[in-house]
Design an enzyme around this catalytic site. Structure first.
Site, PDB file in Angstrom:
ATOM      1  CG  ASP A   1      45.230  35.840  36.812  1.00 37.19           C
ATOM      2  OD1 ASP A   1      46.167  36.588  37.644  1.00 37.19           O
ATOM      3  OD2 ASP A   1      45.750  35.934  35.472  1.00 37.19           O
ATOM      4  CD  GLU A   2      49.092  36.451  41.133  1.00 34.47           C
ATOM      5  OE1 GLU A   2      50.025  35.939  41.341  1.00 34.47           O
ATOM      6  OE2 GLU A   2      48.971  37.610  41.168  1.00 34.47           O
TER       7      GLU A   2
ATOM      8  CG  ASP B   1      49.421  34.184  36.549  1.00 31.65           C
ATOM      9  OD1 ASP B   1      49.663  35.282  37.412  1.00 31.65           O
ATOM     10  OD2 ASP B   1      48.853  34.588  35.199  1.00 31.65           O
TER      11      ASP B   1
HETATM   12  P1  TTP Z   1      47.907  39.424  35.053  1.00 29.90           P
HETATM   13  O1  TTP Z   1      48.292  37.558  35.399  1.00 29.90           O
HETATM   14  O2  TTP Z   1      49.302  40.222  35.577  1.00 29.90           O
HETATM   15  O3  TTP Z   1      48.252  39.348  33.549  1.00 29.90           O
HETATM   16  P2  TTP Z   1      47.496  38.526  32.464  1.00 29.90           P
HETATM   17  O4  TTP Z   1      46.518  37.231  33.081  1.00 29.90           O
HETATM   18  O5  TTP Z   1      46.489  39.247  31.734  1.00 29.90           O
HETATM   19  O6  TTP Z   1      48.495  38.021  31.597  1.00 29.90           O
HETATM   20  P3  TTP Z   1      49.543  36.718  31.719  1.00 29.90           P
HETATM   21  O7  TTP Z   1      49.483  35.787  30.743  1.00 29.90           O
HETATM   22  O8  TTP Z   1      51.122  37.511  31.870  1.00 29.90           O
HETATM   23  O9  TTP Z   1      49.580  36.458  33.131  1.00 29.90           O
HETATM   24  O10 TTP Z   1      46.628  39.820  35.465  1.00 29.90           O
HETATM   25  C1  TTP Z   1      45.757  38.946  35.607  1.00 29.90           C
HETATM   26  C2  TTP Z   1      44.370  39.739  35.262  1.00 29.90           C
HETATM   27  O11 TTP Z   1      44.167  40.979  36.211  1.00 29.90           O
HETATM   28  C3  TTP Z   1      44.679  40.614  33.930  1.00 29.90           C
HETATM   29  O12 TTP Z   1      43.845  39.810  32.905  1.00 29.90           O
HETATM   30  C4  TTP Z   1      43.728  41.917  34.062  1.00 29.90           C
HETATM   31  C5  TTP Z   1      44.154  42.023  35.498  1.00 29.90           C
HETATM   32  N1  TTP Z   1      45.117  43.167  35.965  1.00 29.90           N
HETATM   33  C6  TTP Z   1      44.640  44.196  36.620  1.00 29.90           C
HETATM   34  O13 TTP Z   1      43.485  44.430  36.886  1.00 29.90           O
HETATM   35  N2  TTP Z   1      45.507  45.010  36.847  1.00 29.90           N
HETATM   36  C7  TTP Z   1      46.943  44.807  36.658  1.00 29.90           C
HETATM   37  O14 TTP Z   1      47.772  45.803  37.090  1.00 29.90           O
HETATM   38  C8  TTP Z   1      47.418  43.852  35.899  1.00 29.90           C
HETATM   39  C9  TTP Z   1      48.928  43.515  35.641  1.00 29.90           C
HETATM   40  C10 TTP Z   1      46.345  42.966  35.799  1.00 29.90           C
HETATM   41 MG    MG Z   2      47.954  35.843  34.395  1.00 34.20          MG
END
Ligand code: TTP
Ligand code: MG
Length: 346
Positions: free
Chosen positions: A105-106, A7
């Site tokens: 992103d995962e 992720d």
């Molecule tokens: P996430 O992996 O949940 O968050 P993140 O990568 O920003 O932070 P973390 O370090 O905690 O992993 O989400 C990935 C991307 O997806 C995030 O940058 C923005 C987007 N996103 C959405 O579009 N909708 C959502 O509800 C969330 C949680 C994130």
């Molecule tokens: Mg993330």
């Protein structure tokens, strides 16, 4: 089996910081226009600096502005993030026996040529290194005997984390964590569990599963299995044909249809432009909705006309959304996806 969950860290924000060195050290919020506190829509994500102020994904942008007006607020460049995401997925796929992309992103990965946890860790380090070298972005990786454990592990030491949990350590790893860390447990279920004196995943694991079933229906059994680290779901190669989609999990479950409508509107523009500029037409629009109790529905509509405009898409999305307008439950997540993409013939 050894499974990875990979992720990216603060993905949208990390991309913006990579492009603009002047953001270094500043709190950065990517999302709707805050309009000095009067803006509608939500935070997509923010960097770890902004999280110190209590800002979170899915929070109304007006609240984020109140918490930290001096933050740098940036609009969502979804198309660019989507392209980088494709590059990252390609890197990961180079290590895959099986791979399932689970979001922008995962991804879950069954790595090839990995038999032991020590070889798993060295492959994970290689993946992290390759993503940094090629894309200048960091990720966190969880390694476990199944998807559930790998996903919880990847979240534990963010950012730039690497956490491996062997089968024999699963129970002691999960046991001290708050119940909210378990997939399927939102704020309402957490509250109900806390009322029963259940605070940690270990408390669930020890609890009588028939009693959990009485309180939560069949999810009670599932929850009990999860708390004991049991998850038999496979890493499934993504079946759906090419698609562009985006989901938002609200920071607080909501039935504010003005906010929900604005979010769908924003998402529509983002995915429409992304598909169009990548040279795709789409045949199907899929709306996904998840209620506060995790009950999830999708509604889809196929489109015959090749020349659909953004206006048409927004109307279609609104029409699909209106099917849920009378639901008595609050909404946890909303998503929109364009599928059955086809390359436009030049
Ligand atoms: P996430 O992996 O949940 O968050 P993140 O990568 O920003 O932070 P973390 O370090 O905690 O992993 O989400 C990935 C991307 O997806 C995030 O940058 C923005 C987007 N996103 C959405 O579009 N909708 C959502 O509800 C969330 C949680 C994130
Ligand atoms: Mg993330």
């Amino acid at each position: 089996m050894i499974v990875f969950h990979i992720d990216m860290d603060a993905f949208f924000s990390a991309f913006e910081e990579r492009e603009r060195p002047e953001l270094d050290g500043k709190p950065v919020v990517v999302g709707a226009d805050p309009k000095e506190g009067k803006g509608r829509g939500v935070v997509s994500t923010c960097n770890y600096e902004a999280r110190k102020f209590g800002i979170r994904s899915g929070m109304p942008i007006s609240k984020a502005y109140r918490l930290c007006p001096q933050a740098v607020f940036l609009p969502v460049n979804f198309e660019l993030y989507w392209r980088v995401s494709q590059n990252i997925m390609k890197i990961i796929s180079g290590y895959a026996l099986k791979m399932q992309q689970a979001g922008i992103d995962e991804a879950f990965l069954v790595p090839k040529d990995v038999k032991t946890y020590s070889s798993a860790k060295s492959i994970a380090r290689k993946i992290k290194k390759e993503i940094i070298e090629r894309e200048h972005l960091t990720c966190s990786i969880g390694i476990g005997p199944n998807k559930l454990v790998a996903k919880i592990a990847s979240d534990l030491k963010k950012p730039d984390g690497l956490t491996a949990v062997k089968n024999k350590d699963v129970k002691s790893f999960l046991s001290p964590l708050q119940v909210r860390k378990l997939y399927g447990i939102g704020p309402k279920t957490e509250e109900a569990l806390n009322k029963l004196g259940i605070m940690t995943i270990g408390d669930i694991a020890k609890y009588d599963k028939n009693k959990l079933n009485d309180a939560f229906g069949k999810f009670g059994f599932v929850m009990h299995d999860y708390a004991n680290g049991i998850d038999n779901s496979d890493v499934i190669e993504n079946a759906e044909s090419k698609s562009v989609g985006r989901e938002i999990t609200f920071e607080k479950d909501t039935n504010d249809f003005k906010l929900i409508g604005k979010v769908i509107d924003d998402i529509s523009s983002e995915i429409f432009n992304t598909a169009k500029n990548a040279g795709y037409v789409f045949r199907t629009v899929v709306l996904k909705i998840r209620f506060e109790d995790f009950e999830t529905h999708t509604k889809r509509k196929s489109i015959k006309n090749n020349d659909i405009t953004l206006e048409n898409l927004k109307e279609t999305a609104d029409e699909l959304l209106s099917c849920f307008q009378n639901a008595r439950k609050k909404i946890r997540l909303i998503g929109l996806r364009l599928t059955n993409l086809e390359k436009v013939k030049q």
